[in-house]
Scaffold this motif. Structure first.
Motif, PDB file in Angstrom:
ATOM      1  N   TYR A 174      12.820  15.198   1.038  1.00  0.00           N
ATOM      2  CA  TYR A 174      11.468  14.650   1.177  1.00  0.00           C
ATOM      3  C   TYR A 174      10.644  14.918  -0.072  1.00  0.00           C
ATOM      4  O   TYR A 174      10.504  16.045  -0.515  1.00  0.00           O
ATOM      5  CB  TYR A 174      10.783  15.281   2.389  1.00  0.00           C
ATOM      6  N   ARG A 175      10.137  13.848  -0.678  1.00  0.00           N
ATOM      7  CA  ARG A 175       9.229  13.923  -1.819  1.00  0.00           C
ATOM      8  C   ARG A 175       8.078  12.964  -1.549  1.00  0.00           C
ATOM      9  O   ARG A 175       8.276  11.922  -0.933  1.00  0.00           O
ATOM     10  CB  ARG A 175       9.910  13.483  -3.125  1.00  0.00           C
ATOM     11  N   PHE A 176       6.885  13.282  -2.032  1.00  0.00           N
ATOM     12  CA  PHE A 176       5.751  12.392  -1.810  1.00  0.00           C
ATOM     13  C   PHE A 176       4.785  12.457  -2.975  1.00  0.00           C
ATOM     14  O   PHE A 176       4.839  13.362  -3.809  1.00  0.00           O
ATOM     15  CB  PHE A 176       5.019  12.752  -0.514  1.00  0.00           C
ATOM     16  N   LYS A 177       3.902  11.468  -3.005  1.00  0.00           N
ATOM     17  CA  LYS A 177       2.840  11.431  -3.998  1.00  0.00           C
ATOM     18  C   LYS A 177       1.594  10.897  -3.301  1.00  0.00           C
ATOM     19  O   LYS A 177       1.654   9.912  -2.572  1.00  0.00           O
ATOM     20  CB  LYS A 177       3.213  10.519  -5.160  1.00  0.00           C
ATOM     21  N   GLU A 178       0.478  11.593  -3.522  1.00  0.00           N
ATOM     22  CA  GLU A 178      -0.792  11.130  -2.988  1.00  0.00           C
ATOM     23  C   GLU A 178      -1.314  10.010  -3.885  1.00  0.00           C
ATOM     24  O   GLU A 178      -1.264  10.103  -5.109  1.00  0.00           O
ATOM     25  CB  GLU A 178      -1.814  12.267  -2.953  1.00  0.00           C
ATOM     26  N   LEU A 179      -1.810   8.972  -3.265  1.00  0.00           N
ATOM     27  CA  LEU A 179      -2.449   7.867  -3.970  1.00  0.00           C
ATOM     28  C   LEU A 179      -3.944   7.927  -3.681  1.00  0.00           C
ATOM     29  O   LEU A 179      -4.384   8.672  -2.812  1.00  0.00           O
ATOM     30  CB  LEU A 179      -1.855   6.535  -3.507  1.00  0.00           C
ATOM     31  N   THR A 180      -4.719   7.129  -4.375  1.00  0.00           N
ATOM     32  CA  THR A 180      -6.163   7.128  -4.160  1.00  0.00           C
ATOM     33  C   THR A 180      -6.515   6.806  -2.714  1.00  0.00           C
ATOM     34  O   THR A 180      -7.384   7.430  -2.118  1.00  0.00           O
ATOM     35  CB  THR A 180      -6.843   6.111  -5.099  1.00  0.00           C
ATOM     36  N   HIS A 181      -5.831   5.838  -2.128  1.00  0.00           N
ATOM     37  CA  HIS A 181      -6.121   5.408  -0.759  1.00  0.00           C
ATOM     38  C   HIS A 181      -4.932   5.574   0.182  1.00  0.00           C
ATOM     39  O   HIS A 181      -4.858   4.905   1.207  1.00  0.00           O
ATOM     40  CB  HIS A 181      -6.564   3.949  -0.755  1.00  0.00           C
ATOM     41  N   GLY A 182      -3.996   6.432  -0.151  1.00  0.00           N
ATOM     42  CA  GLY A 182      -2.846   6.588   0.732  1.00  0.00           C
ATOM     43  C   GLY A 182      -1.817   7.544   0.192  1.00  0.00           C
ATOM     44  O   GLY A 182      -2.128   8.472  -0.548  1.00  0.00           O
ATOM     45  N   ARG A 183      -0.572   7.246   0.554  1.00  0.00           N
ATOM     46  CA  ARG A 183       0.529   8.145   0.200  1.00  0.00           C
ATOM     47  C   ARG A 183       1.832   7.355   0.162  1.00  0.00           C
ATOM     48  O   ARG A 183       2.043   6.447   0.940  1.00  0.00           O
ATOM     49  CB  ARG A 183       0.600   9.235   1.262  1.00  0.00           C
ATOM     50  N   ILE A 184       2.710   7.759  -0.762  1.00  0.00           N
ATOM     51  CA  ILE A 184       4.067   7.214  -0.840  1.00  0.00           C
ATOM     52  C   ILE A 184       5.016   8.384  -0.620  1.00  0.00           C
ATOM     53  O   ILE A 184       4.815   9.459  -1.172  1.00  0.00           O
ATOM     54  CB  ILE A 184       4.344   6.511  -2.199  1.00  0.00           C
ATOM     55  N   SER A 185       6.019   8.179   0.246  1.00  0.00           N
ATOM     56  CA  SER A 185       7.002   9.241   0.459  1.00  0.00           C
ATOM     57  C   SER A 185       8.404   8.664   0.377  1.00  0.00           C
ATOM     58  O   SER A 185       8.641   7.508   0.719  1.00  0.00           O
ATOM     59  CB  SER A 185       6.787   9.925   1.813  1.00  0.00           C
ATOM     60  N   VAL A 186       9.314   9.500  -0.110  1.00  0.00           N
ATOM     61  CA  VAL A 186      10.708   9.113  -0.291  1.00  0.00           C
ATOM     62  C   VAL A 186      11.576  10.210   0.308  1.00  0.00           C
ATOM     63  O   VAL A 186      11.334  11.388   0.068  1.00  0.00           O
ATOM     64  CB  VAL A 186      11.052   8.952  -1.799  1.00  0.00           C
ATOM     65  N   THR A 187      12.562   9.815   1.103  1.00  0.00           N
ATOM     66  CA  THR A 187      13.568  10.758   1.583  1.00  0.00           C
ATOM     67  C   THR A 187      14.921  10.236   1.124  1.00  0.00           C
ATOM     68  O   THR A 187      15.004   9.213   0.459  1.00  0.00           O
ATOM     69  CB  THR A 187      13.569  10.886   3.120  1.00  0.00           C
ATOM     70  N   ASP A 188      15.979  10.927   1.517  1.00  0.00           N
ATOM     71  CA  ASP A 188      17.312  10.461   1.163  1.00  0.00           C
ATOM     72  C   ASP A 188      17.652   9.154   1.871  1.00  0.00           C
ATOM     73  O   ASP A 188      18.564   8.449   1.456  1.00  0.00           O
ATOM     74  CB  ASP A 188      18.351  11.526   1.512  1.00  0.00           C
ATOM     75  N   GLU A 189      16.924   8.824   2.945  1.00  0.00           N
ATOM     76  CA  GLU A 189      17.242   7.637   3.730  1.00  0.00           C
ATOM     77  C   GLU A 189      16.135   6.592   3.784  1.00  0.00           C
ATOM     78  O   GLU A 189      16.399   5.427   4.054  1.00  0.00           O
ATOM     79  CB  GLU A 189      17.589   8.059   5.163  1.00  0.00           C
ATOM     80  N   ARG A 190      14.884   6.967   3.542  1.00  0.00           N
ATOM     81  CA  ARG A 190      13.764   6.038   3.724  1.00  0.00           C
ATOM     82  C   ARG A 190      12.724   6.138   2.612  1.00  0.00           C
ATOM     83  O   ARG A 190      12.599   7.149   1.955  1.00  0.00           O
ATOM     84  CB  ARG A 190      13.036   6.324   5.038  1.00  0.00           C
ATOM     85  N   VAL A 191      11.937   5.057   2.522  1.00  0.00           N
ATOM     86  CA  VAL A 191      10.765   5.020   1.644  1.00  0.00           C
ATOM     87  C   VAL A 191       9.606   4.531   2.502  1.00  0.00           C
ATOM     88  O   VAL A 191       9.752   3.586   3.268  1.00  0.00           O
ATOM     89  CB  VAL A 191      10.978   4.052   0.453  1.00  0.00           C
ATOM     90  N   ARG A 192       8.447   5.179   2.358  1.00  0.00           N
ATOM     91  CA  ARG A 192       7.298   4.792   3.166  1.00  0.00           C
ATOM     92  C   ARG A 192       6.048   4.751   2.286  1.00  0.00           C
ATOM     93  O   ARG A 192       5.782   5.682   1.528  1.00  0.00           O
ATOM     94  CB  ARG A 192       7.092   5.784   4.299  1.00  0.00           C
ATOM     95  N   LEU A 193       5.287   3.668   2.435  1.00  0.00           N
ATOM     96  CA  LEU A 193       4.013   3.510   1.739  1.00  0.00           C
ATOM     97  C   LEU A 193       2.932   3.304   2.786  1.00  0.00           C
ATOM     98  O   LEU A 193       3.073   2.452   3.661  1.00  0.00           O
ATOM     99  CB  LEU A 193       4.049   2.313   0.787  1.00  0.00           C
ATOM    100  N   SER A 194       1.865   4.072   2.683  1.00  0.00           N
ATOM    101  CA  SER A 194       0.755   3.950   3.617  1.00  0.00           C
ATOM    102  C   SER A 194      -0.544   3.908   2.822  1.00  0.00           C
ATOM    103  O   SER A 194      -0.801   4.788   2.006  1.00  0.00           O
ATOM    104  CB  SER A 194       0.748   5.148   4.571  1.00  0.00           C
ATOM    105  N   LEU A 195      -1.346   2.873   3.071  1.00  0.00           N
ATOM    106  CA  LEU A 195      -2.650   2.742   2.421  1.00  0.00           C
ATOM    107  C   LEU A 195      -3.710   2.509   3.486  1.00  0.00           C
ATOM    108  O   LEU A 195      -3.464   1.818   4.477  1.00  0.00           O
ATOM    109  CB  LEU A 195      -2.661   1.554   1.449  1.00  0.00           C
ATOM    110  N   SER A 196      -4.876   3.076   3.280  1.00  0.00           N
ATOM    111  CA  SER A 196      -6.007   2.852   4.171  1.00  0.00           C
ATOM    112  C   SER A 196      -7.253   2.736   3.299  1.00  0.00           C
ATOM    113  O   SER A 196      -7.715   3.723   2.721  1.00  0.00           O
ATOM    114  CB  SER A 196      -6.143   4.007   5.159  1.00  0.00           C
ATOM    115  N   ILE A 197      -7.787   1.538   3.213  1.00  0.00           N
ATOM    116  CA  ILE A 197      -8.896   1.255   2.303  1.00  0.00           C
ATOM    117  C   ILE A 197     -10.131   0.913   3.123  1.00  0.00           C
ATOM    118  O   ILE A 197     -10.105  -0.028   3.926  1.00  0.00           O
ATOM    119  CB  ILE A 197      -8.535   0.083   1.360  1.00  0.00           C
ATOM    120  N   ASP A 198     -11.204   1.665   2.927  1.00  0.00           N
ATOM    121  CA  ASP A 198     -12.468   1.386   3.596  1.00  0.00           C
ATOM    122  C   ASP A 198     -13.113   0.194   2.893  1.00  0.00           C
ATOM    123  O   ASP A 198     -13.441   0.267   1.711  1.00  0.00           O
ATOM    124  CB  ASP A 198     -13.362   2.619   3.528  1.00  0.00           C
ATOM    125  N   ARG A 199     -13.288  -0.869   3.615  1.00  0.00           N
ATOM    126  CA  ARG A 199     -13.825  -2.086   3.003  1.00  0.00           C
ATOM    127  C   ARG A 199     -15.285  -1.940   2.596  1.00  0.00           C
ATOM    128  O   ARG A 199     -15.801  -2.738   1.819  1.00  0.00           O
ATOM    129  CB  ARG A 199     -13.650  -3.256   3.954  1.00  0.00           C
TER     130      ARG A 199
END
Length: 103
Positions: A50-75
């Motif tokens: 499991y590795r991750f990086k915080e983004l301005t409006h979310g997070r990206i994470s990587v594992t040996d099996e999956r990749v996940r991107l999550s963003l939440s932007i207040d309009r």
């Protein structure tokens, strides 16, 4: 009301050894029986690699099996264009994934 609660041997051992309460959920099987499902001690379980990086409006994470991107932007956030944020942050996420996969 009285019920019989089924707890795993490992959870029972931890309860007796630690003297602290266990967090979890109870699943009712019938009017007299239930099972206990322990929550992970460290919050969420982490998959291998499991590795991750915080983004301005979310997070990206990587594992040996999956990749996940999550963003939440207040309009209503001042001076923010949601589509521009998605474009810029997904590009940053792509660079992070490329670097992690090629290690």
């Amino acid at each position: 009301m009285e019920i019989i609660l089924h707890v795993s041997d490992a959870d029972y051992r931890d309860l007796m050894a630690g003297g602290r309460r266990l967090r979890g959920s109870i699943g009712i099987l019938n009017a007299k029986e239930a099972t206990f499902n322990r929550h992970h001690q460290d919050g969420r379980p982490q998959a291998p690699g499991y590795r991750f990086k915080e983004l301005t409006h979310g997070r990206i994470s990587v594992t040996d099996e999956r990749v996940r991107l999550s963003l939440s932007i207040d309009r209503k956030e001042a001076d923010v264009c949601a589509s521009e944020c998605i474009y810029v942050e997904s590009a940053a996420a792509s660079r992070f994934v490329r670097g992690e996969v090629n290690k």
